[in-house]
Write an enzyme that holds these catalytic residues in place. Structure first.
Site: not given
Ligand code: PHB
Ligand code: APR
Length: 395
Positions: A72, A201, A293, A297, A385
């Site tokens: 990605h 997000y 989460p 990280k 990130y």
């Molecule tokens: C996930 O795919 O479970 C996931 C992805 C990004 C995040 C947290 C969890 O920031």
């Protein structure tokens, strides 16, 4: 039983460490309290920083990841019914991330360990680490109904937040830094292609939402919910309706629904235990630190810790110098605190705390608009990130 490195826990930290040590010709034994099926099914995040993917590849554990993982090059921030894409390679000089679930990383490492590595015992519960401050630490454990002792030169506690290793460090020598959040994430797995080809997000007055994925056919989505929410309290249509509201935009984007196959609620916490080492006991991964989460990280920090430990032990074996082992805690914590900062920033940027004021709402929007309009602000997000490099001093 005797080994050079006794590893408690077969999550990503313990499994990757066993692999790195095996590749360096250092023997280890891994003790895992759960059974193999449980470890291989436990749903966690699925974003690998470029550095983590590189480490897995170099360790000979990247073959399926390179075949099935999804590279990605960006994420989308969604707020105020608008969308803003953050272009990782363009902002970071070519860095990207890999979407490859933690369950799959664990399956790959378990298969390798059982085929080529040292002992990996499932349903082997560590009861205590003894004599951690001496040159001969021991792990007392229970396996197949019998208590046993593993004599080690080093013990690495990779036993997660609820493990026993941390307890072997005298309380008078430790300091804990902690923050809990008054909300959690309701996460679902759904058999439906992701509605966007990158992660989304979303900040919304009703709360945060995240669109992620496990494969081109399986979506992973999250909703901010009140702390202590029972996942069973939400029926499937309610979840989709709420996701739809929080992701809504002014253009023609829409959220595709499908059968939900799993529902869980994850609490959110920031936690750091200092130091990460006492004598010959070293803590790695969730055993030493937790991040919320948002920003994914956790697994990447775990990988950074065990790479640091493996390098330090190899250095010790090759040169006789304990210098890098002595620096372990300091080296790891520098990177840990950067991830704590980033995860906290992402969490407070995107979630709506109960009782948040209109002033705080406006500030969140102003922070998001700053990221969307300033290359410097956006670069800061993209660098964090995609990950801080795994250098020996964390630089
Ligand atoms: C996930 O795919 O479970 C996931 C992805 C990004 C995040 C947290 C969890 O920031
Ligand atoms: N004895 C043996 N094993 C134990 C014990 C014990 N007393 N206590 C816990 N364990 C095992 C758990 O069953 C688990 O398999 O230790 C393992 C810890 O694994 P994780 O919790 O996955 O932690 P870690 O390997 O540090 O991985 C880092 O990344 O995505 C994040 O938080 C997420 O799991 C995550 C992490």
């Amino acid at each position: 039983m005797r080994t050079t490195v006794g590893i408690i826990g077969a999550g990503p930290a313990g499994l990757l460490l066993a692999r790195l040590l095996h590749n360096a010709g250092i023997d280890s034994v891994v003790l895992e309290s759960r059974d193999r099926a449980y470890v291989e099914r436990r749903q966690r995040a699925g974003i690998l920083e470029q550095g983590t993917a590189d480490v897995l590849r170099a360790a000979g554990a990247g073959e399926r990841m390179d075949r099935e993982g999804l590279r990605h090059d960006g994420i989308e921030l969604r707020f105020d019914r608008t969308r803003h894409r953050v272009d990782f390679p363009g902002l970071t000089g070519g860095r990207s991330v890999m979407v490859y679930a933690q369950t799959e990383v664990c399956k790959d490492l378990i298969a390798l360990q059982l085929r080529e590595g040292g002992p990996l015992l499932f349903e082997a519960e560590a009861l205590a680490v003894e004599d951690a401050g001496t040159d001969a630490p021991r792990i007392r454990f229970r396996h197949e109904g019998r208590e046993d002792v593993l004599e080690c030169s080093y013990v690495v506690g990779c036993d997660g937040f609820w493990g026993v290793a941390r307890k072997a460090i005298p309380a008078g020598l430790t300091q804990v830094f902690e923050r809990t959040y008054p909300f959690g994430w309701l996460g679902i797995l759904a058999d439906v292609p992701p509605s966007h080809d990158e992660l989304v997000y979303a900040r919304h007055d009703r709360g945060f939402a995240l669109l992620s994925m496990r494969s081109p056919a399986v979506s992973r989505l999250y909703l901010q919910v009140a702390d202590g929410t029972d996942p069973g309290a939400w029926d499937d249509e309610e979840i989709w309706d709420e996701l739809e509201r929080r992701f809504e935009t002014d253009d023609d984007w829409y959220l595709q629904r499908g059968p939900i196959t799993q529902k869980t609620v994850t609490p959110m916490r920031s936690y750091v235990h200092e130091p990460m080492r006492h004598g010959r006991l070293f803590l790695a991964g969730d055993a030493a630190h937790i991040v919320p989460p948002t920003g994914a990280k956790g697994l990447n920090l775990a990988a950074g810790d065990v790479v640091t430990f493996a390098r330090a032990l190899i250095h010790r074996q090759e040169t006789g110098s304990p210098e890098l082992l002595d620096a372990y805690s300091r080296t790891c914590l520098r990177r840990v605190w950067q991830a704590e900062r980033f995860s906290y920033d992402m969490t407070t940027l995107l979630h709506r705390a109960p009782g948040a004021t209109a002033f705080e709402d406006r500030l969140q929007l102003a922070r998001l608009e700053r990221i969307a309009s300033s290359r410097a602000a956006e670069t800061d997000l993209a660098e964090a990130y995609t990950g801080f490099p795994f250098g020996p001093a964390g630089e």
